[in-house]
Design a protein around this motif. Sequence first.
Motif, mmCIF file in Angstrom:
data_model
loop_
_atom_site.group_PDB
_atom_site.id
_atom_site.type_symbol
_atom_site.label_atom_id
_atom_site.label_comp_id
_atom_site.label_asym_id
_atom_site.label_seq_id
_atom_site.Cartn_x
_atom_site.Cartn_y
_atom_site.Cartn_z
ATOM 1 N N LEU A 1 36.180 50.829 136.501
ATOM 2 C CA LEU A 1 36.321 51.419 135.170
ATOM 3 C C LEU A 1 35.297 52.528 134.941
ATOM 4 C CD1 LEU A 1 36.965 48.208 133.039
ATOM 5 C CD2 LEU A 1 38.640 49.972 133.627
ATOM 6 N N LEU A 2 34.062 52.322 135.395
ATOM 7 C CA LEU A 2 33.037 53.347 135.231
ATOM 8 C C LEU A 2 33.371 54.603 136.040
ATOM 9 C CD1 LEU A 2 29.753 51.224 135.319
ATOM 10 C CD2 LEU A 2 30.739 52.384 133.343
ATOM 11 N N ALA A 3 33.986 54.397 137.211
ATOM 12 C CA ALA A 3 34.377 55.546 138.032
ATOM 13 C C ALA A 3 35.532 56.321 137.395
ATOM 14 C CB ALA A 3 34.766 55.079 139.429
ATOM 15 N N HIS A 4 36.240 55.677 136.438
ATOM 16 C CA HIS A 4 37.378 56.326 135.790
ATOM 17 C C HIS A 4 37.189 56.383 134.279
ATOM 18 C CE1 HIS A 4 38.931 55.018 139.713
ATOM 19 N NE2 HIS A 4 39.799 55.997 139.609
ATOM 20 N N VAL A 5 35.924 56.492 133.833
ATOM 21 C CA VAL A 5 35.659 56.525 132.398
ATOM 22 C C VAL A 5 36.397 57.695 131.758
ATOM 23 C CG1 VAL A 5 33.556 57.921 132.644
ATOM 24 C CG2 VAL A 5 33.827 56.410 130.668
ATOM 25 N N GLY A 6 37.018 57.409 130.612
ATOM 26 C CA GLY A 6 37.791 58.435 129.924
ATOM 27 C C GLY A 6 39.210 58.574 130.404
ATOM 28 N N LYS A 7 39.607 57.749 131.378
ATOM 29 C CA LYS A 7 40.966 57.810 131.917
ATOM 30 C C LYS A 7 41.650 56.449 131.753
ATOM 31 C CE LYS A 7 39.592 61.122 135.512
ATOM 32 N NZ LYS A 7 39.506 61.347 136.984
ATOM 33 N N VAL A 8 42.932 56.477 131.442
ATOM 34 C CA VAL A 8 43.697 55.238 131.331
ATOM 35 C C VAL A 8 44.036 54.733 132.735
ATOM 36 C CG1 VAL A 8 45.806 54.152 130.483
ATOM 37 C CG2 VAL A 8 44.674 55.917 129.112
ATOM 38 N N VAL A 9 43.737 53.464 133.001
ATOM 39 C CA VAL A 9 44.090 52.851 134.284
ATOM 40 C C VAL A 9 45.082 51.729 134.016
ATOM 41 C CG1 VAL A 9 41.936 53.440 135.449
ATOM 42 C CG2 VAL A 9 42.059 51.333 134.168
ATOM 43 N N SER A 10 46.127 51.668 134.836
ATOM 44 C CA SER A 10 47.183 50.699 134.605
ATOM 45 C C SER A 10 46.750 49.289 135.005
ATOM 46 C CB SER A 10 48.444 51.078 135.388
ATOM 47 O OG SER A 10 48.246 50.861 136.774
ATOM 48 N N LYS A 11 47.344 48.302 134.357
ATOM 49 C CA LYS A 11 47.043 46.913 134.696
ATOM 50 C C LYS A 11 47.512 46.598 136.111
ATOM 51 C CE LYS A 11 47.577 43.839 131.481
ATOM 52 N NZ LYS A 11 48.152 42.873 130.507
ATOM 53 N N ASP A 12 48.657 47.160 136.512
ATOM 54 C CA ASP A 12 49.156 46.939 137.872
ATOM 55 C C ASP A 12 48.158 47.448 138.908
ATOM 56 O OD1 ASP A 12 51.451 45.761 136.977
ATOM 57 O OD2 ASP A 12 52.705 47.548 137.170
ATOM 58 N N HIS A 13 47.557 48.601 138.625
ATOM 59 C CA HIS A 13 46.586 49.171 139.559
ATOM 60 C C HIS A 13 45.358 48.273 139.655
ATOM 61 C CE1 HIS A 13 44.949 53.204 141.299
ATOM 62 N NE2 HIS A 13 44.551 52.163 142.002
ATOM 63 N N LEU A 14 44.917 47.723 138.529
ATOM 64 C CA LEU A 14 43.769 46.821 138.545
ATOM 65 C C LEU A 14 44.090 45.539 139.300
ATOM 66 C CD1 LEU A 14 42.435 47.238 134.892
ATOM 67 C CD2 LEU A 14 41.488 48.206 137.001
ATOM 68 N N VAL A 15 45.286 45.014 139.105
ATOM 69 C CA VAL A 15 45.703 43.819 139.852
ATOM 70 C C VAL A 15 45.658 44.096 141.347
ATOM 71 C CG1 VAL A 15 47.679 42.337 140.397
ATOM 72 C CG2 VAL A 15 47.100 42.810 138.016
ATOM 73 N N SER A 16 46.198 45.253 141.757
ATOM 74 C CA SER A 16 46.230 45.614 143.167
ATOM 75 C C SER A 16 44.822 45.788 143.728
ATOM 76 C CB SER A 16 47.029 46.902 143.353
ATOM 77 O OG SER A 16 46.990 47.331 144.692
ATOM 78 N N SER A 17 43.948 46.454 142.965
ATOM 79 C CA SER A 17 42.616 46.752 143.471
ATOM 80 C C SER A 17 41.746 45.516 143.590
ATOM 81 C CB SER A 17 41.932 47.778 142.562
ATOM 82 O OG SER A 17 41.627 47.222 141.309
ATOM 83 N N LEU A 18 42.002 44.491 142.788
ATOM 84 C CA LEU A 18 41.196 43.275 142.823
ATOM 85 C C LEU A 18 41.756 42.214 143.754
ATOM 86 C CD1 LEU A 18 40.327 42.824 139.027
ATOM 87 C CD2 LEU A 18 38.867 43.745 140.826
#
Length: 228
Positions: A162-179
């Motif tokens: 999230l800090l690397a993408h501050v100010g940008k919307v990140v999708s829940k699917d992308h977070l699921v995949s990355s974790l």
Amino acid sequence: MRVLLVEDDPALANTISRALQGQADAQVDWTARGEPVLNSLSADPYDLLVLDIGLPGIDGFEVLRRLRAAGQRLPVLVLTGREAIDDRVHGLELGADDYMVKPFALPEMVARAKALVRRGRGMVDKQIRVAKVVMDMAAHRAWVADKEMDLPSREWQLLEYLLAHVGKVVSKDHLVSSLSGWEGDVSENAVEVYISRLRTKLAESGLRIRTVRGFGYLLEELADAAGT
């Protein structure tokens, strides 16, 4: 960062690529054979080579030998199923910068990859600073307003992303995949739990995690924090 991945198992290559893309925001190019590596490295700038040893054609050791003989100095992370100490020593003597034996934990692999890239760029002491949050990537410690945070592995990965993408919307699917990874898949409900915990821990940070319905999450800096 740009990563060249040399791995002959397509399923494993896909898993590693997803982890590097999701957790390190990396651009990953993949090949299943060792022969094209030198030409690829000569044609394109890469920050890291992730190299399997058991390859069809020439093996990873030969790729590494040719690489160093050609004067290529980029960091090399060797991944292999060979556990013998002699194999590890041989790989390091040929010029590998780090060595991991399969199976390995994906978060550790990603952390080692990022550490090698930071070292190669001369950024061993890299810190992420946003508002009142500081993440020390080398020491693996984080603070909010000078108070140390207690961050389990998943929460650390999520906050770093999230800090690397501050100010940008990140999708829940992308977070699921990355974790998700070899330590187990992460559900959307689990991501919601981690987000809730981080919101509590970031209460005095000058940052806010906002839910953007239908899209995902947005980490944003509050106006009063931005002006301090």
